[in-house]
Write an enzyme that holds these catalytic residues in place. Sequence first.
Site, PDB file in Angstrom:
ATOM      1  N   ASN A  10      32.140 -25.650  15.088  1.00  0.00           N
ATOM      2  CA  ASN A  10      32.909 -26.561  14.887  1.00  0.00           C
ATOM      3  C   ASN A  10      34.363 -25.923  15.358  1.00  0.00           C
ATOM      4  O   ASN A  10      34.955 -25.206  15.006  1.00  0.00           O
ATOM      5  CB  ASN A  10      33.262 -26.724  13.337  1.00  0.00           C
ATOM      6  CG  ASN A  10      34.249 -27.577  13.079  1.00  0.00           C
ATOM      7  OD1 ASN A  10      35.209 -28.156  13.985  1.00  0.00           O
ATOM      8  ND2 ASN A  10      34.631 -27.513  11.921  1.00  0.00           N
ATOM      9  N   LYS A  12      37.370 -27.182  15.601  1.00  0.00           N
ATOM     10  CA  LYS A  12      38.415 -27.856  15.093  1.00  0.00           C
ATOM     11  C   LYS A  12      39.572 -27.949  15.937  1.00  0.00           C
ATOM     12  O   LYS A  12      38.957 -28.671  17.110  1.00  0.00           O
ATOM     13  CB  LYS A  12      38.944 -26.677  14.059  1.00  0.00           C
ATOM     14  CG  LYS A  12      37.988 -26.235  13.146  1.00  0.00           C
ATOM     15  CD  LYS A  12      38.389 -25.424  11.903  1.00  0.00           C
ATOM     16  CE  LYS A  12      37.201 -24.705  10.995  1.00  0.00           C
ATOM     17  NZ  LYS A  12      37.610 -24.345   9.954  1.00  0.00           N
ATOM     18  N   HIS A  96      34.242 -32.637   6.332  1.00  0.00           N
ATOM     19  CA  HIS A  96      34.834 -31.524   6.448  1.00  0.00           C
ATOM     20  C   HIS A  96      35.700 -31.189   5.485  1.00  0.00           C
ATOM     21  O   HIS A  96      36.814 -32.076   5.227  1.00  0.00           O
ATOM     22  CB  HIS A  96      35.147 -30.771   7.848  1.00  0.00           C
ATOM     23  CG  HIS A  96      35.559 -29.461   7.851  1.00  0.00           C
ATOM     24  ND1 HIS A  96      36.383 -28.909   7.645  1.00  0.00           N
ATOM     25  CD2 HIS A  96      34.576 -28.652   8.312  1.00  0.00           C
ATOM     26  CE1 HIS A  96      36.376 -27.790   7.480  1.00  0.00           C
ATOM     27  NE2 HIS A  96      35.239 -27.411   8.203  1.00  0.00           N
ATOM     28  N   GLU A  98      38.330 -29.575   5.486  1.00  0.00           N
ATOM     29  CA  GLU A  98      39.758 -29.973   5.762  1.00  0.00           C
ATOM     30  C   GLU A  98      40.203 -31.404   6.023  1.00  0.00           C
ATOM     31  O   GLU A  98      41.406 -31.751   5.902  1.00  0.00           O
ATOM     32  CB  GLU A  98      40.042 -29.170   7.370  1.00  0.00           C
ATOM     33  CG  GLU A  98      39.898 -27.355   7.144  1.00  0.00           C
ATOM     34  CD  GLU A  98      39.428 -26.745   8.379  1.00  0.00           C
ATOM     35  OE1 GLU A  98      39.408 -27.496   9.338  1.00  0.00           O
ATOM     36  OE2 GLU A  98      39.377 -25.658   7.928  1.00  0.00           O
ATOM     37  N   GLU A 166      29.866 -25.524   2.605  1.00  0.00           N
ATOM     38  CA  GLU A 166      30.970 -24.498   2.874  1.00  0.00           C
ATOM     39  C   GLU A 166      31.916 -24.633   1.746  1.00  0.00           C
ATOM     40  O   GLU A 166      32.701 -25.338   1.540  1.00  0.00           O
ATOM     41  CB  GLU A 166      31.736 -25.225   4.343  1.00  0.00           C
ATOM     42  CG  GLU A 166      30.730 -25.661   5.360  1.00  0.00           C
ATOM     43  CD  GLU A 166      31.807 -25.675   6.670  1.00  0.00           C
ATOM     44  OE1 GLU A 166      31.516 -24.943   7.575  1.00  0.00           O
ATOM     45  OE2 GLU A 166      32.486 -26.602   6.650  1.00  0.00           O
ATOM     46  N   GLY A 172      37.581 -19.745   7.095  1.00  0.00           N
ATOM     47  CA  GLY A 172      38.576 -18.980   7.937  1.00  0.00           C
ATOM     48  C   GLY A 172      39.216 -18.042   7.076  1.00  0.00           C
ATOM     49  O   GLY A 172      40.292 -17.193   7.549  1.00  0.00           O
ATOM     50  N   SER A 211      33.225 -18.401   7.279  1.00  0.00           N
ATOM     51  CA  SER A 211      33.367 -17.038   7.864  1.00  0.00           C
ATOM     52  C   SER A 211      32.135 -16.190   8.374  1.00  0.00           C
ATOM     53  O   SER A 211      31.862 -15.371   8.203  1.00  0.00           O
ATOM     54  CB  SER A 211      34.024 -16.121   6.828  1.00  0.00           C
ATOM     55  OG  SER A 211      35.150 -16.475   6.410  1.00  0.00           O
TER      56      SER A 211
HETATM   57  P1  PGA Z   1      35.025 -20.412   9.666  1.00  0.00           P
HETATM   58  O1  PGA Z   1      34.979 -22.145   9.508  1.00  0.00           O
HETATM   59  O2  PGA Z   1      33.797 -20.294  10.313  1.00  0.00           O
HETATM   60  O3  PGA Z   1      36.236 -20.262  10.493  1.00  0.00           O
HETATM   61  O4  PGA Z   1      35.392 -19.892   8.248  1.00  0.00           O
HETATM   62  C1  PGA Z   1      33.935 -22.614   9.152  1.00  0.00           C
HETATM   63  C2  PGA Z   1      34.112 -24.317   9.201  1.00  0.00           C
HETATM   64  O5  PGA Z   1      35.150 -24.619   8.599  1.00  0.00           O
HETATM   65  O6  PGA Z   1      33.319 -25.144   9.493  1.00  0.00           O
END
Ligand code: PGA
Length: 251
Positions: A10, A12, A96, A98, A166, A172, A211
């Site tokens: 992803n 983003k 997601h 976010e 997640e 992140g 992560s």
């Molecule tokens: P990350 O993000 O691997 O940077 O922690 C995962 C995600 O939001 O899909």
Amino acid sequence: MKPKALVAGNWKMNGLASSQAELEALTHYLKDGAKADCDVLICPPFTLLSVFANAASDDIAIGAQDCHTQTSGAHTGDISAEMIKDAGAAFVIVGHSERRADHGESSVLVQEKAKAVHAQGLQAIVCVGETESDRDSGNTLTVVLGQVEASIPDEVTPENTVVAYEPVWAIGTGRTPTVEDVAEVHTAIREALVQRFGDAGNEFRILYGGSVKPSNARELMSADNVNGALVGGASLKASDFNGIIDAYRNR
Ligand code: PGA
């Protein structure tokens, strides 16, 4: 039978035309390296969807990160699943954390988006996950299973839907749950899917995200009922992403 794993990147809000070099590098890794026993997906920003869909080899599927519930109309700035399909993508991430946090998306809306994805014959990756305060207050399973129930439409199949667990606090941050914690949540999701969809519930892919990096992928992917990864930061560089795909290569 165990579902075939999926390792999904992803991107983003990252990626410019020059980022096609990473797609090309990944293509070479997949072609030249040991065969990986998983499907591979990249979800770049909308602006790169058709470029990537045209450039990707058969080894790499392309997906989008969100879509609108409607097919077309007066929705300035939005993108429909039909447009995503038209651009050559096969998957759409919906719900997601976010999107849920930054755009106030509810599970009811996420379910409508998943239906819009399915109406185009695309696969939806439905994301769920608890916040840190949910976990601290012992509500992880209640929150996650509630999101699974409310975000996934009744008519889904393992062919058109992937679930991604997640934990919001792991995204992140460099922090991850223990393998035992991951297994507990994934097994609970599996049981909920079997309860709702019968035997087919065993065939849905349940990805872990948050992560994931080359150094922890093999361990996280070994947890019960983990059928792949949804990767943010570490998917931007082909060498890192390939290192995660290594979890599905014999070594
Ligand atoms: P990350 O993000 O691997 O940077 O922690 C995962 C995600 O939001 O899909």
